[in-house]
Design an enzyme around this catalytic site. Structure first.
Site, short mmCIF file in Angstrom:
data_model
loop_
_atom_site.label_atom_id
_atom_site.label_comp_id
_atom_site.label_asym_id
_atom_site.label_seq_id
_atom_site.Cartn_x
_atom_site.Cartn_y
_atom_site.Cartn_z
CE LYS A 1 -2.15 -1.17 3.80
NZ LYS A 1 -1.51 -2.47 4.01
CB THR A 2 3.64 2.36 2.18
OG1 THR A 2 2.80 2.22 3.33
CG2 THR A 2 4.50 3.58 2.34
CG ASP B 1 0.21 4.79 3.60
OD1 ASP B 1 -0.62 3.89 3.40
OD2 ASP B 1 1.43 4.56 3.76
CD GLU B 2 -0.27 3.07 8.24
OE1 GLU B 2 -1.21 2.43 8.74
OE2 GLU B 2 0.90 2.63 8.18
CD GLN C 1 -1.57 -3.11 9.14
OE1 GLN C 1 -0.55 -2.59 9.57
NE2 GLN C 1 -1.72 -3.43 7.88
NE ARG D 1 3.87 -3.90 11.21
CZ ARG D 1 3.31 -3.55 10.05
NH1 ARG D 1 3.89 -2.70 9.26
NH2 ARG D 1 2.16 -4.08 9.67
N1 LIG Z 1 5.35 -5.86 -6.20
C1 LIG Z 1 6.29 -5.96 -5.28
N2 LIG Z 1 7.41 -6.67 -5.51
C2 LIG Z 1 8.37 -6.79 -4.58
N3 LIG Z 1 8.33 -6.22 -3.37
C3 LIG Z 1 7.23 -5.50 -3.06
C4 LIG Z 1 6.17 -5.33 -3.99
N4 LIG Z 1 5.23 -4.56 -3.42
C5 LIG Z 1 5.70 -4.25 -2.18
N5 LIG Z 1 6.91 -4.82 -1.97
C6 LIG Z 1 7.72 -4.74 -0.74
O1 LIG Z 1 6.97 -5.33 0.31
C7 LIG Z 1 7.17 -4.64 1.53
C8 LIG Z 1 5.85 -4.16 2.07
O2 LIG Z 1 5.36 -3.11 1.27
P1 LIG Z 1 4.63 -1.86 1.92
O3 LIG Z 1 5.36 -1.40 3.08
O4 LIG Z 1 4.31 -0.91 0.83
O5 LIG Z 1 3.30 -2.61 2.41
P2 LIG Z 1 2.05 -1.98 3.14
O6 LIG Z 1 0.86 -2.59 2.52
O7 LIG Z 1 2.14 -0.53 3.16
O8 LIG Z 1 2.23 -2.59 4.61
P3 LIG Z 1 1.62 -2.04 5.99
O9 LIG Z 1 0.17 -2.41 5.98
O10 LIG Z 1 2.35 -2.82 7.02
O11 LIG Z 1 1.86 -0.59 6.03
C9 LIG Z 1 8.15 -3.53 1.24
O12 LIG Z 1 9.45 -3.96 1.53
C10 LIG Z 1 7.96 -3.31 -0.26
O13 LIG Z 1 9.12 -2.76 -0.84
MG LIG Z 2 2.30 0.86 4.74
#
Ligand SMILES: Nc1ncnc2c1ncn2[C@@H]1O[C@H](COP(=O)(O)OP(=O)(O)OP(=O)(O)O)[C@@H](O)[C@H]1O
Ligand SMILES: [Mg+2]
Length: 767
Positions: A46-47, A233-234, A264, A651
């Site tokens: 997402k981020t 975000d969030e 979350q 995490r």
């Molecule tokens: N398509 C992808 N290919 C490889 N790595 C990815 C891909 N998408 C995300 N990642 C990696 O996965 C990890 C999690 O991504 P991110 O932090 O954006 O998730 P999130 O959904 O925001 O998580 P959270 O809900 O904990 O905030 C990061 O290290 C990111 O670089």
């Molecule tokens: Mg995130």
């Protein structure tokens, strides 16, 4: 991890911006106009989507960077996003886009439009200790006993009201019973004190911004025009005020992209409203909804354990997550005797990972429910000589000497700030005793003049001794000289903020560093600490030095940023206000540098959005997680605690440890404790249970379903059997004992000593 695509693969700019994204992630990144909700579990990108979208809107679509507003949850997250965006775009473009937290965005908007609200641009932002002082004064003025109406709970109630956009007047209208009527009075008084001090608290930043947009349609129109694409975000942790702000900005163009995960949502206790995300599609019926189902962060075992936990929340919609990552090791649930053994065990585990598995210290983190749990872990890490950093970004600014120095700066910037003026008027002591201060306060009230005004005319204060009069006059002269140096004394009307009115810096203006340095020296703060050669004072001196260096660093960054914005000569006043704003808005997690070679210690709340290869959660016990307090709120409270546990677990990238103890000393009292009920909810095939406490009774009760029957296990490992344990290595069984459905074995390991293990979970192998 760099967001930069490999140099050789993509050919067009667009390819580069979309490289390394899955089809649904691409879909979210390339959606341009209209509302969109990205609803997805932890670690699903997402981020990453928000970051890429900022870059894509600018480079892929051609939208001007200053038309893009991305809102993150912490300054640290904003800083990282800016950094990643600048890797994809130019630094200049990344700076031109607004990437901020709600609070920093609001602080900026309020300064820019201060005149519309009749707010002096030099207003102070009160942190929690300033708020406490203001609240104590309010209670004192109203002659209310703080024992019956504790300042903290008053502040909490007022904070929640503000987040619901309920101001003091509206609160009073709905206050029915005696308690609430009293709170209403306190709220009103507290507001008056802040107004008199030209001060806002954190919640006011949001409240006043929403009021600004409501009352001044021309400002709203201007901002809507400016921020044509809003990304948040969030989103699951937005409160009502943030929701109203986001909706106001997006009204009209409707280009609002929100990402989040209802599982979350962990700030309900602070007014966050999970319904904002759950009802997004009702607010925006034509919203595009994108779901991301692949987790890129964690092993299969960690994901399965977290998923098993969160399924126990009834108020949720299930999201199935999968990962192509390795199976990984089971999540280890370890029971210790007490917190000292827990900390010691952690240190040994981390050392093993560092030495034998070549993991860097920076890849490991320890999470806890309350800051007070960190001390024992800190001590153990320090004794072991392991580098660690603690996410307590506010700690530096909470130190008395720094607070004093900052209070001087606040007084320079904001003459009305009596809370800070009274803090420093006799710090260090300069012959203005409590009686004199009381006399000036009384005279200020009686004559309806500000204390800042009274100190310029000390002869008029009844009951002030000659000596005190001289001391006050000297103090006032000193403050005046600083204000003159900062260009704040010449034209008082400039204090009323108005866009564009700020004069250009004059050539003879001193730098921000010089101002801070002068204040620290001339106030005699430095001399005060230099006189004493004791260690603590040496440290305080060093901290004051650090404040000067940080002002210099801040000034350099600020000048660069201003130059990017086309402002070549920001005034000292601009710089001072910006520095004070930064200091006010710093949060715990901001100090964490994940690149650093140090183990990171932080609360579960601060860990939101982050990831670490190795995570240990300590104190996973009933009463701590779920926290005692949450029990008053019934199921709702417990579900939020479960989400907090879920946030902590998710995490972890490669390994997760969750530890609990049999006895824990909290606030000086040693009490028997039991493992968290949440641990019983973890699926058995994703976990490994291990008891290394002295008496090793099965701490998990009979709720656990062992893999094999106790009888079978007992027969398999008679005393004397040589065994291997994945963590403790080689050892020999000493005794085996059945207890209920479990079998405990005492094993003497060659290296790790004697441990009591529950055979069904211990993954012992015969050798
Ligand atoms: N398509 C992808 N290919 C490889 N790595 C990815 C891909 N998408 C995300 N990642 C990696 O996965 C990890 C999690 O991504 P991110 O932090 O954006 O998730 P999130 O959904 O925001 O998580 P959270 O809900 O904990 O905030 C990061 O290290 C990111 O670089
Ligand atoms: Mg995130």
């Amino acid at each position: 991890m760099s967001e930069l695509p490999p140099a050789n693969s993509p050919t067009t700019v667009e390819d580069a911006l979309l490289d390394g994204l899955t089809p649904p992630q691409r879909e979210a990144v390339t959606h341009v106009d209209g509302p969109m909700l990205v609803l997805a579990g932890p670690g699903s990108g997402k981020t990453r989507v928000i970051t890429r979208r900022v870059a894509y809107l600018v480079r892929g679509v051609g939208i001007a960077p200053w038309n893009v507003l991305a809102i993150t949850f912490t300054n640290k997250a904003a800083g990282e996003m800016r950094e990643r965006v600048s890797e994809l775009l130019s630094e200049r473009e990344a700076r031109a886009a607004t990437i901020a937290t709600f609070h920093s965005l609001c602080a900026r908007l309020l300064r820019r439009y201060a005149d519309r609200l009749g707010l002096p641009a030099g207003y102070s932002i009160y942190d929690s200790s300033d708020q406490q002082r203001a609240m104590k004064q309010a209670l004192n003025d109203l002659e209310i006993n703080p024992k019956n109406f504790p300042p903290n709970s008053m502040l909490h109630t007022i904070s929640n009201a503000k987040n619901e956009l309920v101001d003091a007047e509206a609160f009073a209208q709905t206050a029915g019973d005696f308690y609430n009527r009293t709170v209403a009075k306190v709220y009103k008084k507290y507001t008056q004190i802040l107004t008199r001090n030209h001060a806002l608290d954190f919640d006011d930043l949001l409240l006043k911004t929403v009021q600004l947009l409501k009352q001044h349609p021309e400002v709203l129109a201007e901002l809507r025009e400016r921020y044509q694409y809003v990304l948040i975000d969030e989103y699951q942790d937005t409160n009502h005020a943030q929701f109203m702000l986001a909706n106001a900005l997006a009204s009209g163009h409707q280009n609002l992209c929100a990402t989040g995960d209802p599982d979350q949502s962990i700030y309900g206790w602070r007014g966050a409203n999970i319904r904002n995300i759950l009802e997004f599609e009702q607010h925006y019926p034509n919203a595009k909804v994108v779901r991301l189902e692949q987790n890129y962060r964690s092993t299969k075992k960690i994901l399965a354990a977290a998923d098993g936990l969160i399924r126990n929340n009834s108020a949720r919609k299930h999201k199935q997550l999968f990962t192509d990552n390795d199976d990984g090791d089971p999540v280890q649930l370890v029971t210790m005797q007490d917190e000292r053994q827990e900390a010691h065990w952690l240190v040994e585990r981390f050392r093993d990972l560092h030495v034998n598995e070549k993991l860097a210290w920076g890849e490991m983190a320890v999470f806890y429910r309350m800051n007070s749990l960190s001390r024992v872990v800190e001590d153990a890490l320090r004794d072991a000589g392991m580098p660690y950093q603690i996410a307590r970004g506010t700690a530096f600014y909470d130190r008395a000497e720094i607070k004093d120095a900052v209070a001087y700066l606040r007084v320079i910037a904001n003459p009305a700030d009596e809370v800070n003026l009274l803090r420093i008027i006799n710090t260090p002591t300069r012959g203005i005793g409590n009686q004199s201060i009381k006399a000036m306060q009384a005279h200020s009230l009686a004559s309806n003049r500000a204390v800042d005004d009274i100190i310029r005319d000390p002869m008029s204060v009844p009951g002030l001794s000659n000596r005190a009069q001289n001391a006050v006059a000297k103090f006032a002269k000193m403050v005046d000289e600083w204000r003159t140096a900062a260009g704040l004394n010449e034209a008082p009307d400039l204090l009323l903020g108005q866009q564009g009115l700020s004069p250009a810096a004059s050539d003879d203006e001193i730098s921000l560093r010089e101002l801070v340095e002068r204040v620290i020296t001339e106030s005699t703060l430095e001399e005060h600490y230099r006189k004493d050669k004791s260690d603590p004072d040496q440290e305080r001196l060093a901290n004051l030095g650090e404040l000067i260096s940080s002002a210099q660093q801040f000034e350099e960054d600020y000048l660069n940023e201003a130059a990017e914005d086309g402002n070549d000569a920001p005034t000292l006043r601009d710089k001072l206000l910006a520095l004070l704003e930064r200091i006010s808005l710093v949060s715990d997690v901001d100090s964490v540098d994940q690149g650093e070679g140090a183990v990171t210690l932080m609360t579960l709340h601060a860990a939101k959005g982050l990831e670490f290869p190795i995570v240990a959660m300590v104190g996973v016990e009933d009463g701590l997680l779920p926290h005692q307090r949450s029990q008053n709120e019934g199921e709702k409270g417990e579900e939020e605690e479960r989400r907090l546990c879920f946030v902590g677990m998710t995490r972890a990238m490669r390994r997760l440890y969750m530890t609990s103890t049999r006895y824990r000393t909290i606030f000086g009292q040693t009490m028997p404790v039991i493992p968290s009920r949440f641990l019983n909810e973890l699926p058995t095939d994703a976990i490994e249970v291990c008891d290394v406490s002295e008496d090793g009774d099965d701490p998990f009760g009979d709720d656990f379903e062992p893999h094999t029957s106790a009888r079978e296990q007992a027969g398999e490992f008679p005393p004397g059997t040589r065994v291997r344990h994945p963590q403790f290595g080689i050892g020999r069984i000493i005794t085996v004992a059945r207890s209920g459905s479990h079998t405990r074995a005492r094993v003497e390991f060659n290296a790790a000593g004697v441990k009591t293990l529950i055979l069904q979970y211990a993954r012992l192998e015969k050798v």
